[in-house]
Design a protein around this motif. Structure first.
Motif, short mmCIF file in Angstrom:
data_model
loop_
_atom_site.label_atom_id
_atom_site.label_comp_id
_atom_site.label_asym_id
_atom_site.label_seq_id
_atom_site.Cartn_x
_atom_site.Cartn_y
_atom_site.Cartn_z
N ARG A 170 0.85 -1.19 0.00
CA ARG A 170 0.00 0.00 0.00
C ARG A 170 0.89 1.25 0.00
N ALA A 225 -4.44 -12.41 -8.07
CA ALA A 225 -5.49 -11.41 -7.86
C ALA A 225 -5.89 -11.32 -6.40
N LEU A 226 -6.00 -12.48 -5.73
CA LEU A 226 -6.40 -12.47 -4.33
C LEU A 226 -5.27 -11.95 -3.44
N VAL A 228 -3.10 -9.64 -4.27
CA VAL A 228 -3.14 -8.19 -4.42
C VAL A 228 -4.34 -7.59 -3.70
N HIS A 229 -5.46 -8.29 -3.71
CA HIS A 229 -6.66 -7.81 -3.00
C HIS A 229 -6.37 -7.66 -1.51
N PHE A 230 -5.70 -8.64 -0.91
CA PHE A 230 -5.37 -8.55 0.51
C PHE A 230 -4.36 -7.43 0.78
N ARG A 232 -4.23 -4.62 -0.89
CA ARG A 232 -5.02 -3.39 -0.96
C ARG A 232 -5.81 -3.16 0.31
N LEU A 233 -6.27 -4.26 0.94
CA LEU A 233 -7.03 -4.12 2.19
C LEU A 233 -6.15 -3.76 3.38
N THR A 246 -1.70 -4.11 -10.88
CA THR A 246 -2.19 -3.72 -9.56
C THR A 246 -3.02 -2.44 -9.67
#
Length: 289
Positions: A170, A225-226, A228-230, A232-233, A246
């Protein structure tokens, strides 16, 4: 001779079984009973004098002889389809491409689109590196795209592209402003990582251990994808391949002391000639980013 005793229908049945590694699914596709399919495969084993598959728990694995017979059966089907296509313009079987989910998501879209635009049939199967190599060895796939550390000698492995490994973080992470970093900079981090059996995780753990880096698992996730999702969170940073796209909320920083990830085009060297394969391979070499 043994070849005289290998019935075409039994070979075709074994090719289907080898593709599924499952008696129920193979029998359903062949529209035969499971006992009938068992009998055909036992007949082939008796003819060859060698087992064609083994059981590992609930999974079925082909033996080396099984892989060789499946390749022979698939080659026979391909040649028969090509003969019929020349004879009366019947369509041959679709070309089969094996690759991982990350390759399909980030690398193969444009080559696949262009191949299909040529009105060519293409069957896609999603596999990891080991399953891709297995599908090529037994002839259930015509072409594979996969990352390899050491390409196997018995397959034709042509370099396609290589990508750096990067840290996805992040913008507010302590390492987000760096132009590059080294593994030692990850000391104390809790990382978003693939499951422990995945090749990327195995290589990453080995590299961190060699560098003497203490780290922890923030969460395990399957697929780029998952991961990168984590990130981002805010769950934690993740080491990903440089081709992974990303969102704006995630930055990537190259890791200087991790080796690049090398992708290869993989085929079986003794498979029948196929102009469609040459076309697809050319598109992949030209349009993979």
């Amino acid at each position: 001779m043994i070849l005289d005793r290998l019935v075409a229908e039994d070979l075709a049945a074994f090719a289907v079984f080898a593709a599924h590694r499952n008696f129920t699914h193979a029998a359903n596709e062949l529209h035969v009973s499971q006992p009938a399919l068992h009998a055909r495969i036992r007949k082939l084993e008796q003819t060859l004098g060698r087992p064609l598959y083994t059981r590992h728990g609930r999974a079925l694995w082909l033996t080396e002889t099984g892989e060789q017979l499946a390749a022979f059966a698939n080659d026979t089907r391909t040649r028969a389809a090509e003969f019929l296509a020349e004879l009366d313009s019947r369509p041959s079987r679709p070309l089969v491409l094996a690759a991982g989910s990350g390759a399909y998501l980030y690398l193969l879209g444009e080559p696949i689109r262009r191949f299909l635009a040529k009105k060519q049939e293409l069957r896609l199967i999603t596999t990891d590196a080991d399953a891709t190599l297995g599908a090529l060895r037994d002839g259930s796939a015509d072409l594979g795209v996969t990352a390899l550390v050491v390409p196997p000698d018995e397959l034709d492995c042509r370099p396609l592209k290589q990508y750096p490994q990067v840290l996805a973080v992040r913008p507010d992470h302590r390492l987000a402003g760096r132009r590059s970093l080294r593994l030692k900079d990850l000391a104390g981090e809790a990382l978003v990582v693939p499951p422990s059996t995945r090749p990327h995780r195995v290589q990453l753990e080995r590299s961190l251990l060699d560098a003497g880096v203490d780290w922890a698992v923030a969460v395990e996730a399957e697929g780029w994808a998952l991961l990168v999702h984590f990130v981002r969170l805010g769950v934690g940073p993740a080491v990903v391949n440089g081709f992974v796209r990303t969102p704006a909320a995630v930055r990537t920083v190259p890791i200087k002391d991790l080796p690049p990830v090398r992708y290869y085009l993989v085929t079986r060297p003794n498979r029948p000639q196929d102009k469609r394969l040459d076309t697809l391979r050319d598109l992949l070499q030209r349009y993979v980013p």
